[in-house]
Design a protein around this motif. Structure first.
Motif, PDB file in Angstrom:
ATOM      1  N   PHE A   1       0.796  -1.016   0.068  1.00  0.00           N
ATOM      2  CA  PHE A   1      -0.035   0.158  -0.158  1.00  0.00           C
ATOM      3  C   PHE A   1       0.997   1.279   0.096  1.00  0.00           C
ATOM      4  N   ALA A   2       1.609   1.490   1.010  1.00  0.00           N
ATOM      5  CA  ALA A   2       2.422   2.918   1.275  1.00  0.00           C
ATOM      6  C   ALA A   2       3.757   2.564   0.602  1.00  0.00           C
ATOM      7  N   LEU A   3       4.416   1.603   0.441  1.00  0.00           N
ATOM      8  CA  LEU A   3       5.635   1.325  -0.111  1.00  0.00           C
ATOM      9  C   LEU A   3       5.977   1.987  -1.399  1.00  0.00           C
ATOM     10  N   PRO A   4       5.002   1.728  -2.359  1.00  0.00           N
ATOM     11  CA  PRO A   4       5.208   2.689  -3.806  1.00  0.00           C
ATOM     12  C   PRO A   4       5.213   4.215  -3.574  1.00  0.00           C
ATOM     13  N   PHE A   5       4.512   4.730  -2.633  1.00  0.00           N
ATOM     14  CA  PHE A   5       4.534   6.135  -2.600  1.00  0.00           C
ATOM     15  C   PHE A   5       5.888   6.297  -1.668  1.00  0.00           C
ATOM     16  N   ALA A   6       6.545   5.543  -0.941  1.00  0.00           N
ATOM     17  CA  ALA A   6       7.645   5.775  -0.346  1.00  0.00           C
ATOM     18  C   ALA A   6       9.074   6.017  -1.360  1.00  0.00           C
TER      19      ALA A   6
ATOM     20  N   ILE B   1      -2.646   9.282   8.340  1.00  0.00           N
ATOM     21  CA  ILE B   1      -1.561  10.122   8.724  1.00  0.00           C
ATOM     22  C   ILE B   1      -0.303   9.184   8.987  1.00  0.00           C
ATOM     23  N   GLY B   2      -0.559   8.015   9.505  1.00  0.00           N
ATOM     24  CA  GLY B   2       0.591   7.246   9.647  1.00  0.00           C
ATOM     25  C   GLY B   2       1.274   6.528   8.473  1.00  0.00           C
ATOM     26  N   LEU B   3       0.277   5.859   7.449  1.00  0.00           N
ATOM     27  CA  LEU B   3       0.742   5.656   6.059  1.00  0.00           C
ATOM     28  C   LEU B   3       1.236   6.819   5.210  1.00  0.00           C
TER      29      LEU B   3
ATOM     30  N   ALA C   1      -2.349  13.035   0.203  1.00  0.00           N
ATOM     31  CA  ALA C   1      -2.896  11.884  -0.965  1.00  0.00           C
ATOM     32  C   ALA C   1      -3.002  10.505  -0.311  1.00  0.00           C
ATOM     33  N   VAL C   2      -1.784  10.056   0.281  1.00  0.00           N
ATOM     34  CA  VAL C   2      -1.955   8.790   0.833  1.00  0.00           C
ATOM     35  C   VAL C   2      -3.119   8.808   2.188  1.00  0.00           C
ATOM     36  N   MET C   3      -2.956   9.934   2.951  1.00  0.00           N
ATOM     37  CA  MET C   3      -3.685   9.840   3.981  1.00  0.00           C
ATOM     38  C   MET C   3      -5.085   9.859   3.830  1.00  0.00           C
ATOM     39  N   CYS C   4      -5.415  10.388   2.695  1.00  0.00           N
ATOM     40  CA  CYS C   4      -7.092  10.348   2.454  1.00  0.00           C
ATOM     41  C   CYS C   4      -7.450   9.241   1.461  1.00  0.00           C
ATOM     42  N   TRP C   5      -6.540   8.601   0.868  1.00  0.00           N
ATOM     43  CA  TRP C   5      -6.548   7.433   0.152  1.00  0.00           C
ATOM     44  C   TRP C   5      -6.644   6.157   1.213  1.00  0.00           C
TER      45      TRP C   5
ATOM     46  N   ARG D   1     -15.816   8.024  -0.405  1.00  0.00           N
ATOM     47  CA  ARG D   1     -15.802   8.730  -1.818  1.00  0.00           C
ATOM     48  C   ARG D   1     -15.314  10.148  -1.644  1.00  0.00           C
ATOM     49  N   ILE D   2     -15.721  10.855  -0.806  1.00  0.00           N
ATOM     50  CA  ILE D   2     -15.030  12.050  -0.646  1.00  0.00           C
ATOM     51  C   ILE D   2     -13.669  12.211  -0.369  1.00  0.00           C
ATOM     52  N   LEU D   3     -13.200  11.263   0.612  1.00  0.00           N
ATOM     53  CA  LEU D   3     -11.699  11.159   0.672  1.00  0.00           C
ATOM     54  C   LEU D   3     -10.760  10.625  -0.305  1.00  0.00           C
ATOM     55  N   HIS D   4     -11.398   9.883  -1.173  1.00  0.00           N
ATOM     56  CA  HIS D   4     -10.779   9.362  -2.361  1.00  0.00           C
ATOM     57  C   HIS D   4     -10.741  10.605  -3.666  1.00  0.00           C
ATOM     58  N   VAL D   5     -11.882  11.265  -3.701  1.00  0.00           N
ATOM     59  CA  VAL D   5     -11.640  12.509  -4.352  1.00  0.00           C
ATOM     60  C   VAL D   5     -10.510  13.363  -4.228  1.00  0.00           C
TER      61      VAL D   5
END
Length: 284
Positions: free
Chosen positions: A15-20, A139-141, A166-170, A208-212
């Motif tokens: 989940f988070a590794l690609p964003f790292a 927030i952690g991710l 982006a990661v936080m909301c996703w 849905r709102i968070l993902h937008v």
């Protein structure tokens, strides 16, 4: 080792590794820092150990709750595959390795390592406190791309914060979807979650709102740095996969929650990271 990898659901690191990875190469792209294998290795060690510590501590703290919930009763600690003491020991070891790795990166990462550990460990308590627990997880991710950027740049910047948000909301959004499975159990046992507090229909709307918002933050970096069409293609794929997971889940049909949670989100982060890296290569 297999037992401990099962305890922390190691496969979910996708989940988070690609964003790292994005945060790491972003720092190389927009600063004068050069690529170093040592930094990359230390960043990966930090990512793995921080997540191991967070997941193991969550399983340790929730062991009694998991034992009462039919959906989670077969998790490693309630099922007796790993003792609570060993899970706590595994948490402590990973915390120490994480702190030690940051010391060999730079002093900023070392000092902030304690803040990062507090956030990822504190999440495990939040379901007992607030329905906003999903955002605390987010927030952690979301610290992943920011922390990876700091590994290289040793200073803050705006663009990695965009990816962090982006990661936080996703992740907060897809954790709400995952929590739909425990809506009734959480409500009956006084546990906090957005599905338990608002109900399934409103919870999906919030997701849905968070993902937008997540999609907007993924798009924003394109206005702050040069990008090619590869980047926009990655953003499109990311958005389509967010839409897809909401198409296959409803409050009355949770049979495909696992597909939405694990498969779709894992693919979304990996594909976006691949297109980001292709964008860098194309620009060079």
């Amino acid at each position: 080792m297999k037992k401990y990898m099962s305890l922390v659901l190691f496969a979910h690191s996708v989940f988070a590794l690609p964003f790292a990875v994005i945060g790491f190469f972003l720092a190389i792209q927009i600063t004068d820092q050069l690529f170093e294998w040592k930094r990359l290795l230390l960043m990966l060690v930090c990512m793995v150990t921080a997540r191991n510590a967070a997941m193991a501590f969550n399983r340790y703290l929730d062991r009694d709750i998991d034992a009462e919930n039919p959906r989670t009763a077969m998790r490693d600690i309630p099922a007796g595959k790993i003792s609570a003491r060993n899970a706590l020991g595994f948490t402590i070891v990973n915390c120490l390795v994480f702190i030690g790795a940051t010391y060999f990166i730079n002093m900023l990462c070392f000092y902030l390592s304690f803040v990062a550990l507090f956030v990822v460990l504190f999440y495990s308590y939040t379901k007992r406190i607030t329905p906003l627990c999903h955002l605390v997880l987010g927030i952690g991710l979301g610290l992943a791309p920011i922390g990876a950027y700091l590994v290289v740049a040793n200073s803050f910047a705006v663009i990695p914060v965009f990816y962090g948000l982006a990661v936080m909301c996703w992740s907060g959004g897809f954790d709400i979807i995952y929590a739909l499975q425990d809506e009734e159990f959480d409500r009956k046992n006084g546990l906090n979650s957005i599905p338990a507090y608002f109900g399934g229909i409103k919870a999906l709307r919030i997701s849905r709102i968070l993902h937008v918002i997540s999609f907007i933050f993924v798009l924003l970096p394109a206005f702050y740095m040069p990008v090619s069409w590869f980047y926009f293609l990655g953003v499109i794929f990311y958005g389509l996969l967010l839409i897809y997971q909401h198409r296959i889940v409803s409050p009355t049909d949770l049979s495909r929650v696992d597909r939405a949670f694990m498969t779709t989100n894992g693919i979304a982060s990996v594909i976006f990271a691949i297109f980001y890296l292709l964008d860098i290569v194309f620009l060079v």
